[in-house]
Design an enzyme around this catalytic site. Structure first.
Site, PDB file in Angstrom:
ATOM      1  CE  LYS A  66      -3.777  -2.408   2.456  1.00 60.20           C
ATOM      2  NZ  LYS A  66      -4.816  -2.175   3.592  1.00 60.20           N
ATOM      3  CE1 TYR A 117      -9.306  -3.086   0.463  1.00 58.55           C
ATOM      4  CE2 TYR A 117      -8.374  -1.164  -0.891  1.00 58.55           C
ATOM      5  CZ  TYR A 117      -8.112  -2.162   0.276  1.00 58.55           C
ATOM      6  OH  TYR A 117      -6.998  -2.647   0.384  1.00 58.55           O
ATOM      7  CG  ASN A 153      -3.354  -2.936   6.741  1.00 57.27           C
ATOM      8  OD1 ASN A 153      -3.218  -2.218   5.758  1.00 57.27           O
ATOM      9  ND2 ASN A 153      -4.324  -3.544   7.137  1.00 57.27           N
ATOM     10  CG  HIS A 194      -5.332  -6.165   0.070  1.00 56.53           C
ATOM     11  ND1 HIS A 194      -6.537  -6.044   0.591  1.00 56.53           N
ATOM     12  CD2 HIS A 194      -5.582  -6.863  -1.291  1.00 56.53           C
ATOM     13  CE1 HIS A 194      -7.407  -6.859   0.134  1.00 56.53           C
ATOM     14  NE2 HIS A 194      -6.750  -7.343  -1.119  1.00 56.53           N
ATOM     15  CD  GLU A 223      -8.477  -8.919  -3.486  1.00 55.94           C
ATOM     16  OE1 GLU A 223      -9.176  -8.204  -2.613  1.00 55.94           O
ATOM     17  OE2 GLU A 223      -7.478  -9.542  -3.242  1.00 55.94           O
TER      18      GLU A 223
END
Ligand code: CMP
Length: 152
Positions: A10, A50, A113, A116, A127
């Site tokens: 990310k 998402y 975080n 992903h 995805e």
């Protein structure tokens, strides 16, 4: 027996210069990098990625965050790759992730975080299809990988 999973470093992971360390972990594990792409994700792609969180209170912030800078989309391959990578990444909330995991060692945030990864083989397929065409995914010899060529 080989499985593919989608992984993203990310924007926080890229801007904090953690890409090399994250990639090295998956490589060291023995997984094969099948595809890789750096981009600032467009809003439409972020929203499709998402979509399952659309009605969650953090959805807007999540989409803005994922578009906030360059990220690196990857496909990693190996036996049980979905589960293996999720274990390596650790709990979603970096504050709660075990030491030894990517988030546990490198993150201190729930939203930011670092990585992903797909949560199931079905999600992985979806995805991967959002971020890569078949022509962008590679199959190549990896002579030291014991799992290649094994039947189970
Ligand atoms: P990821 O694995 O990319 O899947 C969805 C993301 O939403 C998750 O990592 C976090 O970055 C983010 N997320 C999940 N729960 C929350 C929450 N309660 N508040 C803010 N962000 C969240």
């Amino acid at each position: 027996m080989s499985e593919r999973t989608f992984v993203m470093i990310k924007p926080d992971g890229v801007s904090r210069r953690l890409c090399g360390r994250v990639i090295a972990r998956y490589e060291s594990k023995g997984l094969r990098l099948a595809g890789m792409k750096m981009q600032i994700v467009a809003r439409e792609l972020a929203e499709r990625h998402y979509a399952e969180h659309k009605y969650k209170p953090f959805y807007g912030d999540l989409v803005d965050f994922i578009m906030s800078g360059p990220s690196i989309a990857m496909v990693w391959e190996g036996p049980n790759a979905v589960e293996v990578v999720r274990k390596m990444n650790g709990a979603t909330n970096s504050l709660k992730a075990d030491p030894g995991t990517i988030r546990g060692d490198l993150g201190l945030s729930l939203q930011n975080n670092v990585v992903h990864a797909s949560d199931s083989p079905e999600t992985a397929q979806r995805e991967i299809g959002l971020y890569f065409t078949d022509a962008e995914l590679w199959d190549y010899p990896m002579p030291d990988a014991a799992w290649l060529g094994q039947k189970s």
